[in-house]
Motif scaffolding. Structure first.
Motif, short mmCIF file in Angstrom:
data_model
loop_
_atom_site.label_atom_id
_atom_site.label_comp_id
_atom_site.label_asym_id
_atom_site.label_seq_id
_atom_site.Cartn_x
_atom_site.Cartn_y
_atom_site.Cartn_z
N GLU A 52 -1.00 -1.04 2.07
CA GLU A 52 -0.02 -0.69 1.05
C GLU A 52 -0.54 0.52 0.30
O GLU A 52 -1.69 0.55 -0.12
N PHE A 53 0.30 1.53 0.16
CA PHE A 53 -0.10 2.69 -0.63
C PHE A 53 0.04 2.36 -2.11
O PHE A 53 1.12 2.00 -2.56
N GLU A 55 0.29 3.10 -6.21
CA GLU A 55 1.07 4.09 -6.97
C GLU A 55 0.38 5.46 -7.02
O GLU A 55 1.01 6.48 -6.83
N LEU A 58 1.16 7.58 -4.11
CA LEU A 58 2.57 7.84 -3.77
C LEU A 58 3.00 9.19 -4.33
O LEU A 58 3.76 9.26 -5.29
N ARG A 59 2.50 10.25 -3.73
CA ARG A 59 2.91 11.59 -4.13
C ARG A 59 2.94 12.45 -2.89
O ARG A 59 2.34 12.16 -1.88
N LYS A 60 3.69 13.54 -3.03
CA LYS A 60 3.94 14.40 -1.88
C LYS A 60 2.68 14.80 -1.14
O LYS A 60 2.62 14.78 0.08
N GLN B 306 4.35 14.74 -10.27
CA GLN B 306 4.64 14.63 -8.84
C GLN B 306 4.63 13.17 -8.40
O GLN B 306 4.75 12.87 -7.21
N SER B 307 4.51 12.24 -9.34
CA SER B 307 4.41 10.83 -8.96
C SER B 307 5.78 10.18 -8.89
O SER B 307 6.74 10.63 -9.50
N MET B 308 5.84 9.08 -8.15
CA MET B 308 7.10 8.37 -8.00
C MET B 308 7.55 7.70 -9.29
O MET B 308 8.74 7.68 -9.59
N ILE B 378 9.25 1.56 -1.74
CA ILE B 378 7.84 1.84 -1.50
C ILE B 378 7.01 1.81 -2.79
O ILE B 378 5.80 1.64 -2.75
N TYR B 379 7.68 1.94 -3.94
CA TYR B 379 6.97 2.09 -5.22
C TYR B 379 6.24 0.81 -5.64
O TYR B 379 6.77 -0.28 -5.51
N LYS B 380 5.01 0.96 -6.10
CA LYS B 380 4.28 -0.14 -6.72
C LYS B 380 3.89 0.28 -8.12
O LYS B 380 3.52 1.42 -8.33
N GLU B 381 3.91 -0.66 -9.04
CA GLU B 381 3.47 -0.33 -10.39
C GLU B 381 1.97 -0.09 -10.40
O GLU B 381 1.24 -0.76 -9.68
N SER B 382 1.55 0.84 -11.23
CA SER B 382 0.11 1.09 -11.30
C SER B 382 -0.55 0.03 -12.18
O SER B 382 0.09 -0.61 -12.98
#
Lengths: 81, 382
Positions: A52-53, A55, A58-60, B306-308, B378-382
């Motif tokens: 799992e990536f 947070e 999760l960037r370009k 640049q973060s989700m 795809i997003y996970k909380e930090s």
């Protein structure tokens, strides 16, 4: 690992060119990967590599080339091992 | 005349009272450009608010720019939307245009109070920001561009236009750049009419844009980065301030209406008073959310843009604020009743209601929710 990454890209990146024609360092977004397609690539990588990536990744930049993806995967394996 | 940041809110409020308020209904009725208001803003130096101080601008924060936009929107939301869209272009240039030509142009924006517009939509692509059909034609160090722009807000009144396009004729649709188009290398041919329900004064018809210029007029960063770091979050924040000002205007009318009722019968609480208390609750949700969003942008960490999570938040802001503004104005109309429904009473809510309904449509909320739906896979909380 790079072959498996390229396999995921060929299935999900929806590039207008064959992934095989790109070098490991070539910019995938420049090659036509949209942000929507990149989400599918992330999902495909999570499934293929059983990771799992987080947070922070999760960037370009994490997904901008085959080499960048490989670096990210190696990093993830090292922290979860 | 140059204003300093601390005076901007006061000066814009003055322009709003002096020029925007008396012309707002005429601007709306005739769908005409609010020339008096924009000239007033130029005379006061407000168009340089987001130009960095070292280039002669105010170097204002998004919170400061937003407060001034909201103050203007209380009087004329079309004028405020124009100011918001201008600031957005300046913010993109300031953050992503790092070469000599673009820095010099920004200094000119502050010095000559140039009004900047945007050509991001394209016929055949619709509102998909991250897709272009048109492409830069590069010859040596010059570029040429022809774009069928579906909408260019106040295009006919702008001094320069930032346009999205593909990097070159061989580039895929998502490999875009943002290019600054300036006279004399800029020509517009109007293709459609602007006759809409609301925001009529933004004068946003379609155009064919033809431009040529120096390759250094292309912004340094790829458009994908410009969009994620600046164009999307800043547009959502500044638009939300436009909607906040509009909502505040409706709230003020409802409050005046209830207070007038109360004065007629001291000791008896007017029927609308409880509804007004509810309206204030909804308005406060909007106001506090918008201010918090601007603060979050102003205090973003390096690279965070640049973060989700960043994209998700500012997309959610757009959907929430554009929904709340309709709620506020609708409630205010209910409180004012027939006086609000009338086009001629001081409590007339018609223009505000029509403008409010544009909020969910200008970049459709469904498109934004669709983007967030993708990210949330795809997003996970930090």
């Amino acid at each position: 690992m790079r072959d498996q990454i390229r396999q995921v890209l060929s299935e999900h990146a929806r590039l207008p060119v064959d992934v095989a024609t790109l070098d490991d360092q070539d910019d995938l977004f420049r090659a036509g990967m949209t942000s929507h397609a990149s989400v599918n690539v992330m999902l495909g990588l999570e499934e293929a590599f059983d990771i799992e990536f987080p947070e922070a990744m999760l960037r370009k930049a994490t997904f901008e080339s085959v080499a960048a993806i490989e670096t990210a995967l190696i990093h993830l394996r090292s922290v979860t091992a | 005349m140059t204003v300093v940041r601390a005076e901007m809110l006061e000066i814009v409020t003055h322009v709003a009272d002096e020029f925007a308020a008396p012309n707002a209904d005429d601007v709306d009725r005739r769908a005409r450009f609010p020339v008096e208001t924009i000239e007033g803003l130029k005379a006061a130096g407000v168009l340089g608010a987001l130009v960095p101080t070292e280039l002669g601008g105010m170097g204002a924060t998004m919170s400061e720019a937003g407060d001034a936009i909201a103050a203007l929107s209380r009087r004329c939301s079309s004028s405020a939307m124009i100011l918001a869209m201008h600031h957005l272009q300046v913010a993109c240039l300031a953050a992503h245009g790092r070469n000599q030509i673009l820095r010099a142009f920004l200094a000119e924006v502050a010095d000559r109070q140039l009004l900047l517009a945007s050509a991001t939509t394209e016929v055949g692509v619709g509102g998909q920001l991250r897709t272009s059909k048109c492409a830069l034609e590069v010859t040596g160090h010059r570029f040429g561009l022809e774009k069928q722009a579906g909408v260019i807000s106040y295009g006919a009144h702008a001094d320069a236009i930032l346009a999205t396009c593909r990097r070159d004729p061989d580039a895929p649709p998502s490999d875009q750049v943002l290019v600054l188009c300036t006279p004399p290398g800029l020509a517009l041919e109007q293709t459609t009419e602007w006759d809409t329900l609301g925001f009529r004064g933004t004068c946003s018809p379609g155009f064919v844009l033809r431009a040529e210029g120096d390759l250094d007029q292309v912004l340094t960063d790829p458009f994908g980065e410009v969009a994620a770091a600046t164009m999307l979050p800043v547009s959502h924040v500044l638009w939300a301030f436009v909607w906040l000002g509009l909502a505040s205007s409706a709230l003020a009318k409802a409050r005046q209406f209830v207070q007038a009722e109360a004065r007629k019968n001291p000791g008896t609480t007017p029927a609308g008073a409880t509804r007004l208390a509810e309206l204030v609750v909804v308005h406060q949700q909007l106001e506090w959310m918008v201010r918090a969003a601007a603060e979050r942008f102003d205090h973003r960490a390096p690279g965070e843009d640049q973060s989700m999570g960043f994209a998700l938040s500012f997309n959610s802001l757009k959907v929430a604020a554009s929904t709340l503004v309709v709620d506020v104005v609708t409630r205010a109309l209910g409180i004012c009743g027939m006086a609000g429904y009338s086009q001629r009473s001081p409590f007339a809510m018609g223009r505000l209601l029509r403008d409010a309904h544009g909020a969910a449509l200008m970049v459709n909320n469904d498109r934004i929710l669709g983007d967030n739906a993708q990210l949330l896979l795809i997003y996970k909380e930090s």
